[in-house]
Every structure is written in structure tokens, then in C-alpha cells.
Design an enzyme around this catalytic site. Structure first.
Site, PDB file in Angstrom:
ATOM      1  N   HIS A 249       0.868  -1.179   0.000  1.00  6.47           N
ATOM      2  CA  HIS A 249       0.000   0.000   0.000  1.00  6.47           C
ATOM      3  C   HIS A 249       0.901   1.225   0.000  1.00  6.47           C
ATOM      4  CE1 HIS A 249      -3.013   2.903   1.245  1.00  6.47           C
ATOM      5  NE2 HIS A 249      -3.941   1.984   1.137  1.00  6.47           N
ATOM      6  N   ARG A 269      -6.759  10.291   0.118  1.00  5.57           N
ATOM      7  CA  ARG A 269      -6.611  10.771  -1.275  1.00  5.57           C
ATOM      8  C   ARG A 269      -7.965  10.817  -1.969  1.00  5.57           C
ATOM      9  NH1 ARG A 269      -3.353   6.516  -3.360  1.00  5.57           N
ATOM     10  NH2 ARG A 269      -3.447   5.551  -1.318  1.00  5.57           N
TER      11      ARG A 269
END
Ligand code: FAD
Length: 632
Positions: A249, A269
Site C-alpha cells: 500500500h 486521497r
């Protein structure tokens, strides 16, 4: 002779995360007596940690979404190496599974007009993740547990016993699967607290044990992720596929060292956060791969407009699939544009008002405040890649989740195929429910059609008990190895030599080192007795971690291309010939063997969902010869 507790069930589900619980609900609902066995406390499975949400094309926020778009996104995310039938079932059934959760009592965040809210996530064309703030996994587990309790209440009303048809055995670790004439006959394990052994007699076992992250030094995964289900299934004769694909990740915490690897959800995000390097550049614009150029904005203006007007602008490159973002961050740090502690900056503070951040990302706010003394409403976070998810796992039949061992089923992160070479965020929680349910139905169908049930041989139980006690007998030998030191060595090897960027020479070194650790693991020495003894637990888990690590390293060495969660510095390009091949890990005479297996070609009606130009980026000319593709 050791005293052994015994239980008899129709189905044993190993694991009480989202996949295990959904499977158990299914088997119990189909009338089968079901045991749920988990090594953690009930309710503490890794699924609880899931933050961002569950992907399902309900189209609540953008009505253009549908299963076909979700299917396409999933295949693109996995670089077309996915088992397409699993991706199809998943895309079609995920919305039903989310709505079903509501009937169990889940309370999702809502849109202004009262529907389940859906948020943006990397690789998903439309807002698709149903969520509960950034604590979605907690709500999912809470709801599934509640459903189980309600089923137990029904059983109490019918039989006067809450546990008549479904019983949870928590803090109980399974160490072996048992077989009779090639078919599953049960499972052997121990109670973590007392160390007492326990045997479950059952003709069907569903493994739902999650991932393998604890084999790596920097990981977002919880302590349970030692690859037990992968190893149990493999030792029982099942095949593992796609083990070379491990997802790093892009955003784990990098500072302070004690929390390195803890996840910073992609929702940051998705909700507007951006990545910058030490020079203040929004560097993701420099890393948009050719295959994604049409879908991602090439200027900050367009990227920022997309949040309010997604129909007329392309997506910000911060929302590229995870493998792309992780590699980009890795490169920025390597090129000297990293942050003080070896990460990059994730900035949501300058992008959203403080109250919106604390409302939408409450866990992130507390996580940074408490663990790093950083106020994310006022300053940027420092983040870097962390081992997060394994795409590889038990090879299963897509419709029934059956492995090739009769009576053995697998669902959730422990199963392979669905996500191909790279999983999209949010696609795990939906995978757990879709394939947890299917595994339950598959196991129920298998058990009800059985004639004579398999039985457990006493000699097999003795062998399992002896193996479990090996670490105590080795302690009298002079070469006793410490499980904690060996585990640390293993994690370092996997991190340094089979990590986010791989090289042939380094993986060969890794395999030598793994062989050495495996030899030394024969002499693991544990002090004390079986009563709550974490050193002993780790010694048993290490066997599993070593086996899955070897599968990862061997498959990664063989795959001479870069694709999704497998990046070869010495073979940086994606190769269409490799897309057609799966690497299958088998245990033959106690040795890991990896062989190539051709992917079944995708059904025409699914191929037609893509444009030819796109397929050409992944498929060989020979495969595309006479394919008619659509213009959707
Ligand atoms: P788990 O939930 O891990 O459950 C495994 C179970 O198996 C546990 O009960 C464990 O005790 C048991 N077990 C293991 N070994 C044994 C054994 N030997 N004997 C008995 N029991 C055993 N995915 C998303 O889709 N959306 C997200 O927002 C998201 N956020 C995430 C955030 C974090 C921090 C992390 C780490 C992952 C996230 N993921 C997310 C991924 C997702 O959470 C996992 O892939 C998923 O929860 C795995 O579920 P599972 O049911 O397969 O296994």
C-alpha cells in the site's frame, strides 16, 4: 498420551473475519451445524481494521456506475490477470451483499437524499465505496456478529440451546487439517490460553484466515496474518496461485519507528488529499503509465476540478491503482526527494476544512495525533509503502470456492485469483461477502450430497499433536533457536530481498537465506509449557510463514516481467505472454514446486466490454485474432 477435546460439526470455518462470518451465516442458514474457530478474540479479526469502505456499484453517487464498469475497473486494476469469472461474480453480487448488510443492521454514511453514500477510491471510475467514516470494517464485523447472535437466538427458541447450530471457538488456533482417503475429515488445533489440544470432526472446512503480512518487516497487517490458511491448505494438498503478487500500500506511516507500516487509508486521497515530495511538487503527474493516460488528468487544474465535476474532467493521478502510487513514492525517496524519515508528504490539511477532515477521517486524525503527535488538519503526514495485502492464495472454483481437495473451501484474502496482480481498494470487503457466502453455499452443497462421512484416524491426531509439541522437545538440544530472532530474520529477508522492487539475484539470495532459516527452524526451542505461551505460538506460526514466504520468493523469481504487485527491476516491462500464465505452487514431497498454468480465456461477452485498443495493451495478437470488442 495427551488429552484431547473433541467436537463434531458439519462445517468448520477457520477465521472470524468478514469472509468467515459470512460463510458461517450461510452454512447455518442452510441448516448445517457450524463451528467458527478463530485465533483472535471474536470481533477482533483483521477485517475490523478496514477503513475506507466496501466497493459495490450501487450507483448512488453517480448513476452511470454498474457491474460492468466495476468489472472493467477490477480487471484493469489486476492488469487482466484476474480470474475473470470471480471478477464477474464479485462485480454483479457486491451491491446485493451491501444491501443485505443493511438488513443485518449496518448503518452506512448517507448521501443528502438518504441513500448509502459512496466515496472515490484509486482505480474505481465512479464513487463506489460504501463507508462508515473511516471505520467501515468495524461496522461490517459488528453487523455480521450481530447476525450470528440473532441466529443463535433463533436456535435457542427452537432447540433451547444458543449454540445448537453455530458455535464460536475463539482464541483457538488450528495447526493441521485432517483427511481421510483424500477428503477433508476435520481440523486439529490448540486453545491459546490453556494450550490444550482440540479436534474438530467435520467433512467440510472453510479456510478464511486472511493474509501473510507478518512475514514482512514493514506491514499494515495485524498479528494474525501469518499465512496459516495458505499453509494449511497447501499441506492438505491444495494449490496456491499468484503468490508473487503482494500489494504494498502506498501510504503507511513512516514515523515514529514503533508505528512504521500502520495504514493511512486511501480515503485521504479519495477525499482530496495529495502527495508531494520534499520540493513541494505534486509528483504523481510524472508517473502516469501509458495504459492509464486516457483516464488520468495531466494538470493540477484538471485534477482538482474532477472532485466537483467528474463527468467532464479526468481523475487525479493520486488515485491511480496502488501499485503505481507505491512505486512512484519509492522512486521519489530513492531519488533523494523524500521526507526526513524516508517517506513523502500526504497533505489533506491545505485541501479540506478542519471540521470536514475530522468528520470524514476521524480515525486518521486520532491515529496521527496519538501515535505521531501530528495534527493532520494543520500539517502534512509523512507516508511510505507498507506490505498490505496478498493477492495470491488458494486456487478455488469461482462459483463454489471449492479447492481441489474434496471438502476444503477458501474465501477472503486467503483465496487467490479474484484480484489478479493487484487489488483495488474496497474490493476486499466486497470479496469477503460475495465469496464468503459462496463458500458457505459450496460447503453446504458438498456436505448435504455426501454419502458416508470421512472419519479421523487416531494416528493422524497423534502426528498433529507431536508436531505441535516439537518446539518443546527441541529445547533440550544444544542448538535451540529462538522463534523471535528467526521471525525477525525472516521479515528482514522478505522486506529487503522480495519487497516492493525485486531483482533476480536478490531473490536467489532470499531463497538461500530462507532455506537456512527453515533448517534452523527445525531446532526451534521454546521455554516453559503449553499454557499461554506466545513463544510457542510464534514457533508454530513460523512454519506457516516460512512456507508462504518460499512460495512468494519462488514464484517472484520465475515471473520475469513486472505486473501489478510484482515489480522486477531486471524485467521492468509487462509481457502479454506472461498474462496468460498463472504460477501454481504445490507441495511435493515437502518441497515447494512452482509450475506454469494457462489462464482460461475470457468469455466473449466479457471481452466485449473493453475497447480493442485497451485489450491490445495486455493481450497477445494471437489471442485477439478474431475478437469482436465493443465501444462501451
Ligand atoms: P480476517 O478478517 O483477517 O480474518 C482472519 C481470521 O482468521 C481471524 O479471525 C483470525 O483470528 C483467523 N485465523 C487466522 N489463522 C488462524 C488459525 N490458524 N486458526 C484459527 N483462526 C485463524 N479492504 C477493503 O476492501 N476496504 C478497506 O477499506 C480496507 N482497509 C484496510 C485497512 C487496513 C489497515 C488493512 C490492514 C486492510 C484493509 N483492507 C481493506 C483489507 C481487508 O481488511 C482484508 O483483506 C480483509 O479484512 C480480510 O478479511 P478475511 O475475512 O479474509 O480475514
Amino acid at each position: 498420551m495427551v488429552e484431547i477435546e473433541r467436537h463434531e460439526y458439519d462445517v468448520v470455518v477457520i477465521g472470524a473475519g468478514g469472509a468467515g462470518l459470512r460463510a458461517a451465516i450461510e452454512t447455518r442458514s442452510q441448516g448445517l451445524r457450524t463451528a467458527v474457530v478463530c485465533k483472535s478474540l471474536f470481533g477482533k479479526a483483521h477485517t475490523v481494521m478496514a477503513e475506507g469502505g466496501i466497493a459495490a456499484s450501487m450507483g448512488n453517487v453517480n448513476s452511470r456506475d454498474n457491474w460492468q464498469v466495476h468489472f472493467r475497473d477490477t480487471m484493469r486494476g489486476g492488469k487482466f490477470l484476474n480470474n475473470w469469472r470471480m471478477a464477474e461474480l464479485h462485480a454483479k453480487e457486491a451491491p446485493q451483499r451491501v444491501w443485505e448488510l443493511e438488513t443485518y443492521g449496518a448503518l452506512f454514511d448517507r448521501t443528502a437524499d438518504g441513500r448509502i453514500s459512496q466515496r472515490n477510491f484509486g482505480g474505481h471510475e465512479y464513487p463506489r465505496l460504501a463507508h462508515v467514516g473511516d471505520r467501515t470494517g468495524l461496522e461490517l464485523i459488528r453487523t455480521l456478529q450481530q447476525k450470528i447472535v440473532s441466529l443463535q437466538q433463533e436456535d435457542h427458541a427452537d432447540f433451547g440451546d444458543y449454540e445448537a447450530r453455530i458455535k464460536v471457538f475463539q482464541e483457538c488456533t488450528v495447526t493441521e487439517l485432517l483427511k481421510d482417503d483424500g477428503r477433508i475429515s476435520g481440523a486439529f488445533g490448540y486453545w491459546r490460553e490453556s494450550g490444550r489440544f482440540v479436534v474438530f470432526e467435520a467433512p467440510a472446512v472453510i479456510v478464511a484466515t486472511g493474509g501473510i503480512g507478518k512475514s514482512f518487516k514493514v506491514t499494515s497487517n495485524s498479528w494474525e496474518y501469518t499465512g496459516d490458511g495458505h499453509a494449511l491448505a497447501m499441506r492438505a494438498g491444495a494449490a496456491l496461485i499468484n503468490m508473487e503478487f503482494v500489494q504494498f500500500h502506498p501510504t503507511g506511516m513512516v514515523w515514529p519507528p514503533s508505528v512504521k507500516g500502520i495504514l493511512v487509508t486511501e480515503s485521504v486521497r479519495g477525499d482530496g488529499g495529495v502527495l508531494r515530495n520534499s520540493e513541494g511538487d505534486r509528483f504523481m503527474f510524472d508517473y502516469i503509465p501509458e495504459v492509464f493516460k486516457d483516464n488520468y488528468a495531466d494538470s493540477e487544474d484538471e485534477a482538482d476540478r474532477w472532485y466537483d465535476d467528474p463527468d467532464n474532467n479526468r481523475r487525479p493521478p493520486e488515485l491511480l491503482p496502488r501499485d503505481e502510487v507505491a512505486r512512484a513514492i519509492n522512486n521519489e525517496v530513492k531519488e533523494g526527494r523524500g521526507s526526513e524519515h524516508g517517506g513523502v508528504f500526504l497533505d489533506v490539511a491545505t485541501r479540506l476544512p478542519a471540521e470536514k477532515i475530522t468528520q470524514r477521517l476521524p480515525s486518521m486524525y486520532h491515529q496521527f495525533k496519538e501515535l505521531a503527535d501530528v495534527d493532520i488538519t494543520a500539517e502534512a503526514m509523512e507516508v511510505g509503502p507498507t506490505c498490505h495485502y496478498v493477492m495470491g492464495g488458494v486456487e478455488v472454483d469461482p462459483d463454489t470456492a471449492a479447492s481441489r481437495v474434496p471438502g476444503l473451501f477458501a474465501a477472503g484474502e486467503v483465496a487467490g485469483g479474484m484480484h489478479g496482480s493487484n487489488r483495488l481498494g474496497g474490493n476486499s470487503l466486497s470479496d469477503l461477502l460475495v465469496f464468503g457466502r459462496r463458500a458457505g453455499a459450496g460447503a453446504a452443497g458438498y456436505v448435504t450430497s455426501l454419502g458416508i462421512r470421512p472419519s479421523i484416524a487416531e494416528s493422524d491426531v497423534d502426528v498433529a499433536a507431536r508436531r505441535a509439541q516439537d518446539p518443546f522437545t527441541a529445547s533440550s538440544q544444544p542448538v535451540g533457536e529462538n522463534p523471535y530472532s528467526l521471525h525477525a530474520e525472516l521479515q528482514q529477508v522478505m522486506n529487503d530481498l522480495v519487497g516492493i522492487i525485486r531483482r533476480g539475484q536478490e531473490m536467489r539470495q532470499a531463497l538461500e537465506k530462507l532455506r537456512d532459516i527453515k533448517d534452523r527452524a527445525q531446532h526451534l526451542a521454546v521455554e516453559g509449557n503449553r499454557q499461554f505461551n506466545p513463544g510457542w505460538h510464534l514457533a508454530l506460526d513460523l512454519r506457516n510463514m516460512l512456507l508462504v514466504s518460499e512460495c512468494v520468493a519462488r514464484a517472484a523469481l520465475l515471473r520475469t516481467e513486472s505486473r501489478g504487485g510484482h515489480t522486477r527491476d531486471d524485467h521492468p516491462a509487462m509481457d502479454a505472454e506472461w498474462r496468460r500464465k498463472l504460477l501454481v505452487c504445490d507441495l511435493v514431497a515437502d518441497r515447494v514446486e512452482v509450475v506454469e498454468q494457462l489462464q482460461p480465456p475470457m468469455r466473449d461477452d466479457l471481452l466485449e466490454l473493453f475497447k480493442l485498443e485497451e485489450l491490445r495493451k495486455y493481450y497477445t495478437g494471437e489471442e485477439l485474432g478474431d475478437v469482436q470488442v465493443g465501444e462501451i
